[in-house]
Design a protein around this motif. Sequence first.
Motif, PDB file in Angstrom:
ATOM      1  N   SER A   1       0.831  -1.216   0.000  1.00  0.00           N
ATOM      2  CA  SER A   1       0.000   0.000   0.000  1.00  0.00           C
ATOM      3  C   SER A   1       0.858   1.255   0.000  1.00  0.00           C
ATOM      4  CB  SER A   1      -0.949   0.001   1.204  1.00  0.00           C
ATOM      5  OG  SER A   1      -0.259   0.245   2.410  1.00  0.00           O
ATOM      6  N   LEU A   2       1.997   1.193   0.686  1.00  0.00           N
ATOM      7  CA  LEU A   2       2.903   2.341   0.705  1.00  0.00           C
ATOM      8  C   LEU A   2       3.522   2.589  -0.662  1.00  0.00           C
ATOM      9  CD1 LEU A   2       4.867   1.883   4.077  1.00  0.00           C
ATOM     10  CD2 LEU A   2       2.963   3.442   3.600  1.00  0.00           C
ATOM     11  N   LEU A   3       3.828   1.505  -1.346  1.00  0.00           N
ATOM     12  CA  LEU A   3       4.512   1.630  -2.630  1.00  0.00           C
ATOM     13  C   LEU A   3       3.560   1.923  -3.784  1.00  0.00           C
ATOM     14  CD1 LEU A   3       7.067  -1.324  -2.299  1.00  0.00           C
ATOM     15  CD2 LEU A   3       7.517   1.119  -1.990  1.00  0.00           C
ATOM     16  N   PHE A   4       2.410   1.229  -3.801  1.00  0.00           N
ATOM     17  CA  PHE A   4       1.520   1.322  -4.973  1.00  0.00           C
ATOM     18  C   PHE A   4       0.045   1.483  -4.592  1.00  0.00           C
ATOM     19  CE2 PHE A   4       5.161  -1.430  -6.109  1.00  0.00           C
ATOM     20  CZ  PHE A   4       5.738  -0.633  -7.082  1.00  0.00           C
ATOM     21  N   GLU A   5      -0.225   2.030  -3.383  1.00  0.00           N
ATOM     22  CA  GLU A   5      -1.583   2.277  -2.902  1.00  0.00           C
ATOM     23  C   GLU A   5      -2.402   0.976  -2.868  1.00  0.00           C
ATOM     24  OE1 GLU A   5      -2.962   5.622  -5.254  1.00  0.00           O
ATOM     25  OE2 GLU A   5      -1.987   7.001  -3.853  1.00  0.00           O
ATOM     26  N   LEU A   6      -3.728   1.052  -3.108  1.00  0.00           N
ATOM     27  CA  LEU A   6      -4.583  -0.115  -2.939  1.00  0.00           C
ATOM     28  C   LEU A   6      -4.220  -1.251  -3.899  1.00  0.00           C
ATOM     29  CD1 LEU A   6      -8.146   1.406  -2.377  1.00  0.00           C
ATOM     30  CD2 LEU A   6      -6.733   0.176  -0.727  1.00  0.00           C
ATOM     31  N   LYS A   7      -3.860  -0.917  -5.107  1.00  0.00           N
ATOM     32  CA  LYS A   7      -3.490  -1.945  -6.080  1.00  0.00           C
ATOM     33  C   LYS A   7      -2.282  -2.729  -5.588  1.00  0.00           C
ATOM     34  CE  LYS A   7      -2.643  -2.634 -11.029  1.00  0.00           C
ATOM     35  NZ  LYS A   7      -2.520  -1.952 -12.348  1.00  0.00           N
ATOM     36  N   GLY A   8      -1.308  -2.038  -5.041  1.00  0.00           N
ATOM     37  CA  GLY A   8      -0.128  -2.709  -4.499  1.00  0.00           C
ATOM     38  C   GLY A   8      -0.479  -3.569  -3.294  1.00  0.00           C
ATOM     39  N   MET A   9      -1.396  -3.099  -2.451  1.00  0.00           N
ATOM     40  CA  MET A   9      -1.816  -3.874  -1.296  1.00  0.00           C
ATOM     41  C   MET A   9      -2.456  -5.187  -1.731  1.00  0.00           C
ATOM     42  SD  MET A   9      -4.364  -2.727   1.813  1.00  0.00           S
ATOM     43  CE  MET A   9      -5.890  -3.261   1.046  1.00  0.00           C
ATOM     44  N   PHE A  10      -3.301  -5.148  -2.758  1.00  0.00           N
ATOM     45  CA  PHE A  10      -3.963  -6.356  -3.242  1.00  0.00           C
ATOM     46  C   PHE A  10      -2.950  -7.366  -3.791  1.00  0.00           C
ATOM     47  CE2 PHE A  10      -7.969  -3.659  -4.283  1.00  0.00           C
ATOM     48  CZ  PHE A  10      -8.293  -3.634  -2.930  1.00  0.00           C
ATOM     49  N   TRP A  11      -2.000  -6.891  -4.607  1.00  0.00           N
ATOM     50  CA  TRP A  11      -1.025  -7.798  -5.210  1.00  0.00           C
ATOM     51  C   TRP A  11      -0.076  -8.400  -4.162  1.00  0.00           C
ATOM     52  CZ3 TRP A  11      -1.245 -10.333  -9.438  1.00  0.00           C
ATOM     53  CH2 TRP A  11      -1.872  -9.804 -10.578  1.00  0.00           C
ATOM     54  N   MET A  12       0.341  -7.595  -3.210  1.00  0.00           N
ATOM     55  CA  MET A  12       1.257  -8.104  -2.186  1.00  0.00           C
ATOM     56  C   MET A  12       0.550  -9.080  -1.244  1.00  0.00           C
ATOM     57  SD  MET A  12       4.223  -6.901  -2.862  1.00  0.00           S
ATOM     58  CE  MET A  12       5.380  -6.527  -1.535  1.00  0.00           C
ATOM     59  N   GLY A  13      -0.775  -8.955  -1.112  1.00  0.00           N
ATOM     60  CA  GLY A  13      -1.544  -9.940  -0.358  1.00  0.00           C
ATOM     61  C   GLY A  13      -1.487 -11.305  -1.012  1.00  0.00           C
ATOM     62  N   VAL A  14      -1.506 -11.332  -2.338  1.00  0.00           N
ATOM     63  CA  VAL A  14      -1.374 -12.602  -3.071  1.00  0.00           C
ATOM     64  C   VAL A  14      -0.005 -13.225  -2.813  1.00  0.00           C
ATOM     65  CG1 VAL A  14      -1.311 -13.657  -5.366  1.00  0.00           C
ATOM     66  CG2 VAL A  14      -2.999 -11.870  -4.857  1.00  0.00           C
ATOM     67  N   LEU A  15       1.041 -12.406  -2.847  1.00  0.00           N
ATOM     68  CA  LEU A  15       2.393 -12.898  -2.564  1.00  0.00           C
ATOM     69  C   LEU A  15       2.475 -13.469  -1.150  1.00  0.00           C
ATOM     70  CD1 LEU A  15       5.433 -13.205  -3.173  1.00  0.00           C
ATOM     71  CD2 LEU A  15       5.727 -10.829  -2.411  1.00  0.00           C
ATOM     72  N   ALA A  16       1.869 -12.808  -0.184  1.00  0.00           N
ATOM     73  CA  ALA A  16       1.878 -13.283   1.198  1.00  0.00           C
ATOM     74  C   ALA A  16       1.212 -14.650   1.314  1.00  0.00           C
ATOM     75  CB  ALA A  16       1.171 -12.276   2.102  1.00  0.00           C
ATOM     76  N   ASN A  17       0.113 -14.859   0.595  1.00  0.00           N
ATOM     77  CA  ASN A  17      -0.557 -16.159   0.608  1.00  0.00           C
ATOM     78  C   ASN A  17       0.325 -17.257   0.024  1.00  0.00           C
ATOM     79  OD1 ASN A  17      -3.026 -15.573   1.865  1.00  0.00           O
ATOM     80  ND2 ASN A  17      -3.933 -14.822  -0.028  1.00  0.00           N
ATOM     81  N   PHE A  18       1.080 -16.935  -1.034  1.00  0.00           N
ATOM     82  CA  PHE A  18       1.984 -17.923  -1.627  1.00  0.00           C
ATOM     83  C   PHE A  18       3.060 -18.361  -0.627  1.00  0.00           C
ATOM     84  CE2 PHE A  18       6.084 -18.722  -3.714  1.00  0.00           C
ATOM     85  CZ  PHE A  18       5.764 -19.863  -4.452  1.00  0.00           C
ATOM     86  N   LEU A  19       3.659 -17.413   0.049  1.00  0.00           N
ATOM     87  CA  LEU A  19       4.724 -17.726   1.006  1.00  0.00           C
ATOM     88  C   LEU A  19       4.187 -18.562   2.169  1.00  0.00           C
ATOM     89  CD1 LEU A  19       6.505 -14.236   1.100  1.00  0.00           C
ATOM     90  CD2 LEU A  19       7.299 -16.310  -0.070  1.00  0.00           C
ATOM     91  N   THR A  20       3.008 -18.198   2.683  1.00  0.00           N
ATOM     92  CA  THR A  20       2.434 -18.925   3.816  1.00  0.00           C
ATOM     93  C   THR A  20       2.004 -20.331   3.411  1.00  0.00           C
ATOM     94  OG1 THR A  20       1.534 -16.808   4.571  1.00  0.00           O
ATOM     95  CG2 THR A  20       0.800 -18.773   5.727  1.00  0.00           C
ATOM     96  N   ALA A  21       1.421 -20.477   2.208  1.00  0.00           N
ATOM     97  CA  ALA A  21       0.987 -21.789   1.734  1.00  0.00           C
ATOM     98  C   ALA A  21       2.163 -22.750   1.623  1.00  0.00           C
ATOM     99  CB  ALA A  21       0.281 -21.648   0.382  1.00  0.00           C
ATOM    100  N   THR A  22       3.294 -22.249   1.178  1.00  0.00           N
ATOM    101  CA  THR A  22       4.495 -23.086   1.063  1.00  0.00           C
ATOM    102  C   THR A  22       4.935 -23.584   2.434  1.00  0.00           C
ATOM    103  OG1 THR A  22       5.219 -21.828  -0.884  1.00  0.00           O
ATOM    104  CG2 THR A  22       6.879 -23.154   0.247  1.00  0.00           C
TER     105      THR A  22
END
Length: 463
Positions: free
Chosen positions: A413-434
């Motif tokens: 969200s700091l880097l790319f506002e709401l769009k960045g927050m949404f995309w980085m949430g997907v990355l967080a799910n990938f790391l946790t799922a692994t």
Amino acid sequence: MSNASRAPNLLEGNIHSTLKTMTIPVVYGMILLMTFGLVDTFFVSLLGTEQLAAISFTFPVTFTVISLNIGLGIGTSATIARLMGAGDKSTAHGVGTGALILSFIMASVLAIIGFISIEPIFTLLGASEAEMPYIKDYMLVWYGAGIFLSLPMVGNAVLRANGDTKTPSMIMALGGAINAILDPILIFGWGPIPAMGIQGAALATLIAWAIGSGQIIHLLAFKRKLIMPRMLSFSELREYSRNILKIGVPAAGANMLTPIANGVMTAIVAGYGSAAVASWGVGGRIESIASIMILALSMTLPPFISQNYGASKINRVKDAYVICLKFVLFWQFAVFLVMWFLAPFIAQIFAQEKEVVNLIQLFLMIVPIGYGLQGIIILTNSSFNAMHKPMSALLLSVIRLFVFFVPISWLGSLLFELKGMFWMGVLANFLTATVAFLWFRKLLNEEMDSISSNDTGISDTAS
């Protein structure tokens, strides 16, 4: 009809067929329930953006109460299912009775705390002065509904632990139907019934779950005889609650971390205005529908695992876990494709303002990419609890939310506002799922080695 004829044999039946038989009724029931939840959001949205934003602010708090009941339900299901797998039905019935009494007491205490802390909590979450009156109107009634919600939720866990997933689905669907019918009547008024606005939505929920409470108690105590038809003494309650709390408290804690994290995320989103909060709330409701298969499997896989774990059939546990994960990844990718295509149409259903429509559409075209990965995390977490490893489930939730999801999303969200927050949430799910998959696979291998060592020891002794 006997209980045995209602429920599949979790210890001997074909794994794929058994899980399918258990899960399909849950999916049907949850589709109806979640659809009615979206109807609820739709009617509130007709009141205006401030009312929609207000009800969006309530999600983290209402889910805290729901999470307590989910945790107790997890502890109840895991304990009863393991006892059933070991053939101890008498103790299982006592545990079911204790679970219902315990859930009612704890939900009541949480409601009292909620009543006296509405303004400071929602101020902390970032609610504005314009939104606060609507929040108060809603929550003053909803906390009462939360007490009645506890009994059907934990009672349904008793049924699922015995292999019956059809009846809980019918109870959930009936509650949702009553809520959906009462919503427009109580929100907008009808005949002698005055228009209550957002408070009418909460009252509809209270009435629906009060009816559900009476239904589940009658069913368990008198028709199925899965609980004792009486109150427990204090010593009995303490004895039967011990194993429930051993799993249920960490499970409830793990589930309560989700609304805490959502509260932090809501506060972050609130920095972008009421339109952003409204779209975040709508996205959350739609996410519940999109993740319905994950939620259904998270209810049906644990009883299967617990009964087979109680019978020391770890190979069946492993096979069931892998089957569910593969299915969830395939299913949720298909759901993402559908939501990406329908995003513009869905957004226009739930909002009139162009800014809200655009933000809902942005949410639906990014966030669902991670739902399959989120499914791996949720199913692994519920499987830890089913294997009576509640602290592992709790730690996994902490890692998911506060090591990966919140910090990484905030950075986005700091880097790319709401769009960045949404995309980085997907990355967080990938790391946790692994992390989740590798961790649970290690646990299963350790359990299989332990059983193999015990069998070898017995053989050596016998020879």
